[in-house]
Scaffold this active site. Sequence first.
Site, PDB file in Angstrom:
ATOM      1  N   HIS A   1       0.853  -1.199   0.000  1.00 53.97           N
ATOM      2  CA  HIS A   1       0.000   0.000   0.000  1.00 53.97           C
ATOM      3  C   HIS A   1       0.885   1.243   0.000  1.00 53.97           C
ATOM      4  CE1 HIS A   1      -3.258   2.650   0.493  1.00 53.97           C
ATOM      5  NE2 HIS A   1      -3.669   2.356   1.708  1.00 53.97           N
TER       6      HIS A   1
ATOM      7  N   HIS B   1      -0.706   0.097 -12.171  1.00 57.21           N
ATOM      8  CA  HIS B   1      -1.495   0.357 -10.970  1.00 57.21           C
ATOM      9  C   HIS B   1      -2.641  -0.638 -10.905  1.00 57.21           C
ATOM     10  CE1 HIS B   1      -3.970   2.505  -8.002  1.00 57.21           C
ATOM     11  NE2 HIS B   1      -2.888   3.157  -7.682  1.00 57.21           N
TER      12      HIS B   1
ATOM     13  N   ASP C   1       3.871   6.485  -7.485  1.00 56.44           N
ATOM     14  CA  ASP C   1       4.875   6.030  -6.515  1.00 56.44           C
ATOM     15  C   ASP C   1       6.285   6.122  -7.084  1.00 56.44           C
ATOM     16  OD1 ASP C   1       3.006   5.213  -4.449  1.00 56.44           O
ATOM     17  OD2 ASP C   1       2.443   3.589  -5.793  1.00 56.44           O
TER      18      ASP C   1
END
Length: 436
Positions: free
Chosen positions: A268, A310, A371
Amino acid sequence: MPNKDSVTLIDNRTGKEVELDLLKPTSGPMTIDISRLYKELGYFTYDPGFMATASCWSNITYLDGGKGILEYRGYPIEQLAEKSTFLETCYLLLNGDLPGKNELEAFQEKINTHNMLHEQLKTFYSGFRRDAHPMATMVGVVGALSAFYHDDEDVHDASDRMDAAHRLIAKMPTIAAWSYRYAMGMPFVQPRNDLGYAENFLHMMFSMPSSEYKVDPTMAKALDIILILHADHEQNASTSTVRLAGSSQANPFAVLASGIASLWGPAHGGANEAVIQMLTEINESDKDLAHFIDRAKDKEDRFRLMGFGHRVYKNYDPRAKIIREICHEMLENNPVSNPEHQALLDTAMELEKIALEDDYFKSRNLYPNVDFHSGIIFLGMGIPLNMFTVLFALGRTVGWVSQWNEMMGDPKGKIGRPRQLYTGESTRDYKEITKR
């Protein structure tokens, strides 16, 4: 609540019918209300990972992974990142609409009123090992706020809930920065009300009492936008954790601590840490980048390029384009002095170029995600690896408290109680130990 229609479900085993409400959302797929399914037919539903289950209604965030859409209260994330500030976005998420000038100033003043920590919390930090992960410290300190704000925290009172929200948004940068300072053996720096939200955090992270510290405006702007991009993301793992913990009517600070604990997981909030770890592995090996690209394409190889693709966004992550531009701008304007960090950044930029041009990645929509670039930006800012997820928590705090406040304001709210598909032993008799 959304408008309703209905669908009829027929049990082929018994011929019994049940009419279920079909809910029409503002945006997104039609949703079947199965709350009567067990009562009428005696059935549960089975949905591992809740990939096709709406656990709640919400007016806050809408995302469409197939189309690459993310909106806060109806406002596209692209517009908010370009034109808004993080505190303005916080007001939007909490209150439902963008603030006027006076409302924003009042909100800023409210946040400034609550940004300091109780002096006794300084001694609480000293209970942690110096090498404790900052996320462990965050979980403990945020949960400990329950001991300082409990008498006036009625979770059923809208005013008390908003006070708790303001405290959490205001104190989280101080808690986060102090987690880093404690681990480094550096003196705690108090917040300053003459600085913006992101500027204040960077000041508390990096300034020293022995010399003047000026916050780099490019870094402050980059961080502010990153916080906007991470402010909320619908019913992800940590937000669902916050809602489930909050449904028990627990203290809001304990509830937020549960969200931080959930975010800590590498699947996460720890994804941007994994990006830097991957780049480090590549640079420390005796292999060139093409070797790792080939491994990523090999289905039999467990190696994966971190920060690409993703789970929700099957087309593209709308946040990725925004943060990519910020990343390149910051690296151009702020040369990195650390040779090791520069080597990682060079590898990252080369990897990004390959992924954007290679047909294998393009055909599978494996583009660099939020990210990938946020990890690079943090590295360029000089933020240590173990603080990456802390900054994610800093941005996501407003989303958590907004979701919690919305849930607690629902007069029909119930304590969360998921059911299960039991696959254990059937009923059996107890045997005396001499007969086992």
